[in-house]
Write an enzyme that holds these catalytic residues in place. Structure first.
Site, PDB file in Angstrom:
ATOM      1  N   GLY B  10     -14.237  -1.442   2.882  1.00 39.12           N
ATOM      2  CA  GLY B  10     -14.516  -1.440   1.416  1.00 39.12           C
ATOM      3  C   GLY B  10     -14.924  -2.394   0.200  1.00 39.12           C
ATOM      4  O   GLY B  10     -14.654  -3.675   1.612  1.00 39.12           O
ATOM      5  N   LYS B 203      -1.590   0.083 -15.133  1.00 42.88           N
ATOM      6  CA  LYS B 203      -1.132  -1.276 -14.888  1.00 42.88           C
ATOM      7  C   LYS B 203       0.401  -1.500 -15.581  1.00 42.88           C
ATOM      8  O   LYS B 203       1.230  -2.195 -15.504  1.00 42.88           O
ATOM      9  CB  LYS B 203      -1.482  -2.038 -15.069  1.00 42.88           C
ATOM     10  CG  LYS B 203      -3.091  -2.249 -13.965  1.00 42.88           C
ATOM     11  CD  LYS B 203      -3.832  -2.776 -14.453  1.00 42.88           C
ATOM     12  CE  LYS B 203      -5.327  -2.584 -13.393  1.00 42.88           C
ATOM     13  NZ  LYS B 203      -6.808  -3.213 -14.402  1.00 42.88           N
TER      14      LYS B 203
END
Lengths: 432, 432
Positions: B10, B203
């Site tokens: 991708g 994150k």
């Protein structure tokens, strides 16, 4: 146990000792082994004793360190060329790994040291030699290593950044702020290495060697300091949307030629480095994949520098534990040409005193035009006794053409004085 | 030759292929060995063919990759939990090293993966999972590893930073800017993971695990998104000297308790992160030795992410060449408690609609006073039909006390509505 010897118990050496005393538990856990200071080379034994270093660890004899089989890592914090260079070479010869914060030495004797380390299969690390505590040397060699680095721009000298920040914040002149910085201990009594750009030049020589895989030495760097910057220049910069910074700049062009220079520059207020003020440093770089990256932090000081030195010690310790020293060597396998400053292309700020009467601007514009220098911005300031201050910013032009124009202008009676010429930088960022 | 398999062709996978096609010469020289893509797992073969990947390298069968002895490194770029997790675990079990950009997976399944990698003595690297191209995971584990990290503050989501930047620059409202960002491809058609803070939460869970040596998972993170931020809040922030950013914040207090949260915050204009605009990300941290550090760059995008993925591939390749894999493992050897948001102490911005008549301010101030909430700044704005807008900033107070005050205030007839409550951050920096 990984044995470490420190050469020098001065500011940074003391910082390294203090850091180990404070954080040894966390450091040892992160590595999985303990780091122990086995020897400290220092004539002034009192310095070490203040840090509770036991007398038997202090020595004045480098041979004791070289002969000690338990010492795997030698940390050189003496500074200068000699005896630091000889000690490092002797340590490498004995198969010891070396860490240093000594930018002067690397910028001059780098090749000899790297070659010797490679030959012996040992590590030579120097994160602290550039931008103090900021992680930049290792990230360039590892995290960013898939990139072709196109440019590196640094604010690499805390003293000059402090001076320029104060001049900008308080509208004061260079000499006044320098004197204050000297009183506060931010500038040396002989400030030349800082304010004349030499310190930044050493650091950009190191960074450009890594960025472009080609050895760049101090002699390759074109250097101008900040003594010529006045409160007036800073004021005009502000009016025009810029700040003035002492920048260390290295770029590689499409012909694989390296331009490497240190000089004051107009930087757009919107540039990420425009907000790097006071004693802080920053390294901004552009890689073909990663785009823009900036690392910001303290470029000097006892504990930030000790942090960088210790990062290197930790990396080497891991290499020792995994028998993988010399994992990352010097990557200066290319031999790229250095571009002469006269070949530079860029935009320029010019401040000059000219006669205040009709036709003068046309005359000056004609000189620039005849020399292929195209003007982007003109600012004329109130005149005094028939003279006006003229501020010009050029489009992108060749420096040689600019210099030719200025030579002609100096000979014209309508030009009283060319007060300053400052390069622009960072005006061509591609930001979405 | 170091053989690499890509799982997924991708956006990021294509970026990795393009980067190797462009920079293989420089990459191979820096490592001293060539990196070769041996297999690509991808159902949509056309995607790979567009990148001139030979047909025989494309496979739909993970087993082909697992069985291939020439493949040393598996790069997982499928995203999501399954089948990515199973594929990674299978690759580790076969002694292959793994690189991923998959933050969702690490934030949820991190422990299983780290444990398996350790057991097998192989590398598991994930630089690209946090802040895209910005080198931060590895620098924290190496360059900064001698520090006790006291806080990590990130602008970790490009979409929300773009939206807040546009709202600030153009005085526009959230929904309008979100719609534009969706049209421009900066925001997903379902923007929830970004605007509700979940992406940043994953994150900061990863960064705080590294910073504090203790596993922090997504569930530990207190999360608020930016949907409630209005043009009015941004305007008042400006008047008071702040910008509004979606911050991901992790701190360890003196009792070794970790606070970890994602929410919009008032950040002083002078803070280094205040100038981080548009889609850019930044990670700011404070270490006990290094002081303040900030790394800035592109937090997403095909080539920045590919840069980070490839930095990991290079590091692992060096480990392979020096037989030193598993040099740096997971350092979550501690088990620190997570602080409840109600235990938080901080400063707060409060915007409310109140009756515009004498005695109202006194009444409101009394409620705060009774609950140990001390007010630092009051701004009262022009009234409309008997109601005024009241903007308050508190001194440092306990969140629980603030919440208690607000509960009481909501029950008072003089209070029309509490429009917004936003935490302040970065007001207590020590800068010389």
């Amino acid at each position: 146990m990984i044995g470490v010897a420190l050469l020098g118990c001065g500011t940074v050496g003391s910082g390294v000792i203090k850091l180990l005393q404070k954080n040894s538990e966390i450091i040892d856990k992160r590595i999985g082994e303990s780091i122990v200071i086995k020897k400290v080379l220092e004539r002034d034994t009192e310095k070490c004793q203040l840090l509770e270093i036991k007398d038997e660890l202090i020595t004045q004899d480098i041979q004791e360190i070289l002969d000690d089989q338990d010492i795997a890592i030698v940390v050189e914090l003496i500074g200068g060329i000699e005896p630091a260079f000889s000690y490092i070479m002797a340590a490498l010869a004995r198969g010891k790994h070396v860490v240093t914060a000594n930018k002067d030495l690397i910028a001059i004797k780098g090749k000899d040291i790297f070659d010797r380390a490679k030959e012996k299969g040992v590590d030579f690390y120097f994160e602290a030699s550039v931008a103090g505590g900021i992680p930049i040397v290792y990230p360039m060699k590892q995290s960013l290593a898939a990139n072709q680095i196109q440019e590196v721009i640094g604010i690499l000298n805390g003293t000059t950044n402090y001076i320029l920040s104060k001049m900008s914040q308080e509208g004061r002149d260079f000499n006044e702020v320098l004197a204050e910085a000297q009183q506060l201990g931010y500038a040396e009594s002989d400030p030349s290495a800082d304010v004349d750009g030499l310190d930044a030049a050493r650091k950009i020589a190191i960074l450009s060697s890594i960025a472009f895989n080609s050895r760049v030495t101090l002699d390759d760097v074109y250097v101008e300091g900040i003594r010529s910057i006045t409160a007036a220049d800073i004021q005009y910069a502000k009016e025009l949307g810029y700040v003035i910074k002492l920048l260390a700049i290295a770029k590689e062009n499409s012909q694989q030629k390296i331009e490497v220079r240190v000089h004051p520059a107009f930087l757009p207020k919107t540039h990420p480095m425009a907000g790097v003020n006071d004693v802080f440093n920053a390294v901004f770089l552009h890689g073909d994949a990663v785009g823009e990256i900036m690392h910001y932090g303290r470029g000097a000081g006892q504990m930030p520098t000790a942090s960088a030195v210790f990062g290197d010690i930790i990396e080497i310790a891991r290499n020792i534990l995994h028998h993988s020293n010399a994992r990352i060597g010097c990557s200066c396998y290319e031999n790229k040409a250095i571009m002469d400053i006269k070949e530079l292309e860029g935009e320029y700020y010019i401040r000059m005193i000219v006669e205040d009467r009709p036709g003068v601007l046309a005359g000056i514009a004609a000189v620039f035009g005849n020399n292929n220098v195209s003007i982007a911005t003109v600012l004329q300031k109130t005149s005094k006794q028939g003279w006006a201050e003229l501020i010009l910013i050029t489009h992108r032009v060749r420096e040689i053409h600019l210099r030719d124009s200025l030579t002609v202008l100096k000979g014209l009676s309508i030009v009283g004085e060319i007060k300053n010429v400052i390069r622009l930088e960072g005006t061509d960022r591609e930001v979405d």
